[in-house]
Structure formats: structure tokens, C-alpha cells
Design an enzyme around this catalytic site. Structure first.
Site, PDB file in Angstrom:
ATOM      1  N   ASP A  66       0.802  -1.225   0.000  1.00  8.60           N
ATOM      2  CA  ASP A  66       0.000   0.000   0.000  1.00  8.60           C
ATOM      3  C   ASP A  66       0.838   1.281   0.000  1.00  8.60           C
ATOM      4  O   ASP A  66       0.692   2.116  -0.882  1.00  8.60           O
ATOM      5  CB  ASP A  66      -0.967  -0.008   1.187  1.00  8.60           C
ATOM      6  CG  ASP A  66      -1.980   1.120   1.117  1.00  8.60           C
ATOM      7  OD1 ASP A  66      -2.367   1.509  -0.006  1.00  8.60           O
ATOM      8  OD2 ASP A  66      -2.396   1.607   2.177  1.00  8.60           O
ATOM      9  N   CYS A  86     -15.598  -6.909 -16.430  1.00 10.53           N
ATOM     10  CA  CYS A  86     -16.697  -6.000 -16.089  1.00 10.53           C
ATOM     11  C   CYS A  86     -17.754  -5.939 -17.187  1.00 10.53           C
ATOM     12  O   CYS A  86     -18.927  -5.669 -16.905  1.00 10.53           O
ATOM     13  CB  CYS A  86     -16.160  -4.591 -15.820  1.00 10.53           C
ATOM     14  SG  CYS A  86     -15.165  -4.448 -14.324  1.00 10.53           S
ATOM     15  N   CYS A 136     -21.196  -3.565 -17.564  1.00 12.26           N
ATOM     16  CA  CYS A 136     -21.698  -3.134 -16.254  1.00 12.26           C
ATOM     17  C   CYS A 136     -21.086  -1.804 -15.835  1.00 12.26           C
ATOM     18  O   CYS A 136     -19.875  -1.614 -15.935  1.00 12.26           O
ATOM     19  CB  CYS A 136     -21.393  -4.201 -15.202  1.00 12.26           C
ATOM     20  SG  CYS A 136     -21.933  -3.756 -13.530  1.00 12.26           S
ATOM     21  N   CYS A 151     -21.520   5.782  -7.354  1.00 15.09           N
ATOM     22  CA  CYS A 151     -20.551   6.605  -6.616  1.00 15.09           C
ATOM     23  C   CYS A 151     -21.237   7.867  -6.093  1.00 15.09           C
ATOM     24  O   CYS A 151     -21.793   8.651  -6.870  1.00 15.09           O
ATOM     25  CB  CYS A 151     -19.381   6.975  -7.508  1.00 15.09           C
ATOM     26  SG  CYS A 151     -18.129   7.987  -6.654  1.00 15.09           S
ATOM     27  N   CYS A 172     -13.293  11.543  -4.058  1.00 15.30           N
ATOM     28  CA  CYS A 172     -13.589  10.213  -3.508  1.00 15.30           C
ATOM     29  C   CYS A 172     -13.820  10.319  -1.999  1.00 15.30           C
ATOM     30  O   CYS A 172     -12.969  10.837  -1.263  1.00 15.30           O
ATOM     31  CB  CYS A 172     -12.430   9.266  -3.809  1.00 15.30           C
ATOM     32  SG  CYS A 172     -12.610   7.625  -3.094  1.00 15.30           S
ATOM     33  N   CYS A 227     -18.655   1.542  -4.116  1.00 13.54           N
ATOM     34  CA  CYS A 227     -18.358   1.000  -5.449  1.00 13.54           C
ATOM     35  C   CYS A 227     -18.042  -0.492  -5.411  1.00 13.54           C
ATOM     36  O   CYS A 227     -18.063  -1.158  -6.451  1.00 13.54           O
ATOM     37  CB  CYS A 227     -17.219   1.774  -6.103  1.00 13.54           C
ATOM     38  SG  CYS A 227     -15.627   1.621  -5.271  1.00 13.54           S
TER      39      CYS A 227
END
Length: 389
Positions: free
Chosen positions: A145, A199, A202, A209, A225, A254
Site C-alpha cells: 500500500d 466487467c 456493467c 458513486c 472520492c 463501489c
């Protein structure tokens, strides 16, 4: 099998080591392992340049785009990158109810259980020890991360999952409820192939969101965000405060609307299981919490990395969004007594949302003694909102 002679080992040996490693994943506490080449992430760099030009970075990323996309700048002679995924839970067992007079906030799933950074580092350390037993000449650099490389770009190249429209990695097995980490190595392990994007047509994540932060498939404006906004330390603009709702840290919208995640909930990683009172805490006690108590309760979770101020500010916002009159007295105390201007200014906003005689009187009184210019402006705006409504 002896893998110690790196210079003379044939290709089949590395194939065998890779398969043996994959077979050992479960005993190492890892849910999926893939291997990526250590070549530069050229396409990613171009996307990151464009992302920066559009002002969509969060500011939490490594600022050097070369380091983010060129493994050779981080590690001498990289031969492969091992990507790992660890699955985490998506459902709270018997979640406590949020009720008038006892309103609750919500922590995103990434803040449930033990801090995933520590859990992933533990899993990567186990994997490194496992590899070193078989290849003493191993050199490795692990990151999770906060490292320079993009976890998602590495995972995509390593075949862990595909890069989805919501900017998550979706694995066929675990959905997107996975934490990602990687290890750059000097081992010439054969790379896996990326998974075909799944995906299709879709757009549920983009449509759902709350702030339209997903500006296109796989394109995120981090500044809008909610997950990013909840981790900032300053004031939050009115529109975004309304959209935050009762989120205290992060946002899962999401992912929760994604069809690939339907029915998926993983409870086998013991350290990642949630304490429901921490995952969905009462808001008012959070406002009263000192540093020592906050560290005691939340210090072992990923939500603690920014300290208690953002979470307390978000608690104030949540109380305003609930418009629960019983919270007014607690917000008045913050407005009049809290030493932090951002908390006082945000409390003014929430009192304006709740309205009523108690809120109006407290705001009017605070306006006369408040010395901070920004807070005074927000008090005036809150009073105006009460008057107009």
C-alpha cells in the site's frame, strides 16, 4: 529440491518452485499468489502523468512517477515480482442498530480487524522466509500500500485479478474483497498471464458513486472520492459533507454494488475479523474520546494512521446529516469549547443542519466570542441556513 545455484538452475526448476510456492500459499496465510515480470510499467506511467495533469491525485501517493513504475529504481537487478492477495470480510455479524439518540457511524471494511498493512507484511515475511529456505541467495523487497509500486498494477500483471471500472482488482475467487501486496525478487520466476477484464458493460459502480468520483471506467478523481475525503484533516466543502453521510473512514459503495462481490464474505483470516462496536461505533462517545482512549481502541486498526481528528470531524458531520436534535447539546459543547477550529467550524455546520431554537441560540452566542475568521464565517452560514428553513 535444491534451488541454491541461481546461475546454473534451469527454467524447469523455477517453474517447479513457483508451483510449490503457490501450493504453500494457504499454509502461509495467503489466499492467492501470482508472479509478474519486473519490466517497467510503461502504460501505467502514461496514465499517472495524465492523472496528475488533471489534478486527480490524492497526495498520499509516492510523488516520483519513475519510482512508481520502474522496479529497477527500487531494487538492484529485479527478476520478478511476486504478488499476493489476502481476502477480508464484507459483512458484519449482528451489526448494532443506529437509532435516534444513539446514532452510529460506519468504518469501511478496510478498517475492520487488525491493520491490514501489518497483516500483509506478516504474510510477505512468511513467504520470504519460505523462499529463503529453498533459495538462500534470495534478495527481496516487500511493500504494501504505502510502497512506491502500484499494488493494483502489479496484481493485474501477475494475474491476481482484473483492473475493474471501480479501480479495484477483482479476483475470480474472492471478488474485490482482497488486500494486495508484492515482493520484488532476484528470482527468475516465470510470469503469469493477466486475467481478461470481466466487467463487460456493467457500470453499477460508476452509477452508484456518491460524489461522481469515478469519472470513467478505471478513472478516479481522488479529490472527490469519499474514502480520500474522510482521511483529510481540514475543512470539507458543504456538498461533500452532505454526501459523506455517516461514514467515518473510507467508503465501500463501489464495491458493495459490484455484482462480482454478491454473496462473498470471507471469515477465514482471523486477524481481519471485525469488532462490531469498532466497525459501527456510537458517534457521541467518539466526540468525547481522548488520545489515549482512541489509541487503545483504534490504534491496532488501519483507521488510526491519521489520528483521531479526522474521525471526530467525520463524527460531527454524521450527526449533522442525521439531523438528530438529541445531538445538539454535544455539538454545542464542541462549538464553544473545542480548541480545534476545524471541529468548531464543522460543529457549526452540523448545528445548522439540525436547526431548532437550541442550535440557533448557541450559534448566535458563539458568533460573538469566536476569534477565528473561518469559524465565524461558518457560524454565519449555519445561522443563515436555520433562518432560511
Amino acid at each position: 529440491m535444491n534451488y541454491t545455484d541461481l546461475a546454473c538452475s534451469g527454467g524447469n526448476r523455477w517453474d517447479e518452485l513457483k508451483e510449490e510456492m503457490r501450493a504453500a500459499a494457504s499454509e502461509l496465510g495467503i489466499d492467492k499468489i501470482g508472479v509478474a515480470s519486473a519490466a517497467p510499467f510503461t502504460e501505467l506511467k502514461q496514465r499517472l502523468i495524465r492523472h496528475r495533469q488533471l489534478g486527480r491525485e490524492s497526495g498520499f501517493e509516492e510523488p516520483d512517477l519513475d519510482k512508481r513504475t520502474e522496479p529497477a529504481l527500487l531494487f538492484d537487478g529485479p527478476q520478478s515480482i511476486i504478488a499476493i492477495a489476502v481476502a477480508y470480510p464484507s459483512k458484519l455479524p449482528s451489526p448494532p442498530k443506529s437509532e435516534p439518540g444513539a446514532r452510529r457511524g460506519v468504518m469501511s471494511r478496510s478498517a475492520w480487524g487488525a491493520d491490514y498493512h501489518k497483516v500483509l507484511r506478516d504474510r510477505l515475511a512468511r513467504l520470504e522466509a519460505w523462499l529463503r529456505e529453498r533459495v538462500p541467495e534470495l534478495r527481496a523487497e516487500s511493500m504494501v500500500d504505502t510502497g512506491e509500486l502500484s499494488d493494483r498494477a502489479v496484481a493485474e500483471r501477475a494475474g491476481i485479478g482484473w483492473s475493474a471500472k471501480n479501480c479495484s482488482i477483482i479476483t475470480p475467487e474472492w471478488g474485490s474483497w482482497v488486500y494486495l501486496g508484492e515482493m520484488i525478487t532476484n528470482l527468475p520466476l516465470p510470469p503469469d498471464s493477466p486475467i481478461e477484464e470481466g466487467c463487460g458493460s456493467c457500470t453499477k459502480c460508476i452509477d452508484a458513486c456518491p460524489t461522481d468520483a469515478l469519472v470513467g471506467p478505471g478513472q478516479l478523481d481522488s479529490q472527490r472520492c469519499i474514502s480520500f475525503v474522510t482521511q483529510t484533516k481540514g475543512y470539507v466543502e458543504d456538498e461533500l459533507m452532505r454526501k459523506i453521510g455517516n461514514r467515518l473512514y473510507g467508503c465501500d459503495t463501489c464495491q458493495t454494488v459490484c455484482p462480482e462481490n454478491r454473496g462473498k464474505n470471507w471469515t477465514h483470516q482471523r486477524e481481519l475479523q471485525p469488532d462490531t462496536e469498532l466497525a459501527k461505533p456510537l458517534l457521541v462517545p467518539l466526540l468525547e474520546m481522548g488520545n489515549k482512549e482512541f489509541t487503545s481502541r483504534y490504534g491496532a486498526t488501519s483507521s488510526a494512521w491519521r489520528g483521531k481528528k479526522p474521525i471526530q470531524r467525520n463524527s460531527v458531520i454524521a450527526l449533522g446529516n442525521f439531523k438528530d436534535p438529541s445531538a445538539a447539546a454535544h455539538l454545542v459543547r464542541i462549538l464553544t469549547d473545542d480548541p480545534r477550529p476545524v471541529l468548531r467550524g464543522t460543529a457549526a455546520w452540523s448545528l445548522g443542519r439540525i436547526g431548532g431554537a437550541e442550535a440557533e441560540a448557541a450559534l448566535a452566542a458563539a458568533l460573538h466570542k469566536e476569534m477565528d475568521t473561518e469559524v465565524k464565517m461558518r457560524i454565519e452560514q449555519a445561522l443563515q441556513q436555520i433562518i432560511l428553513h
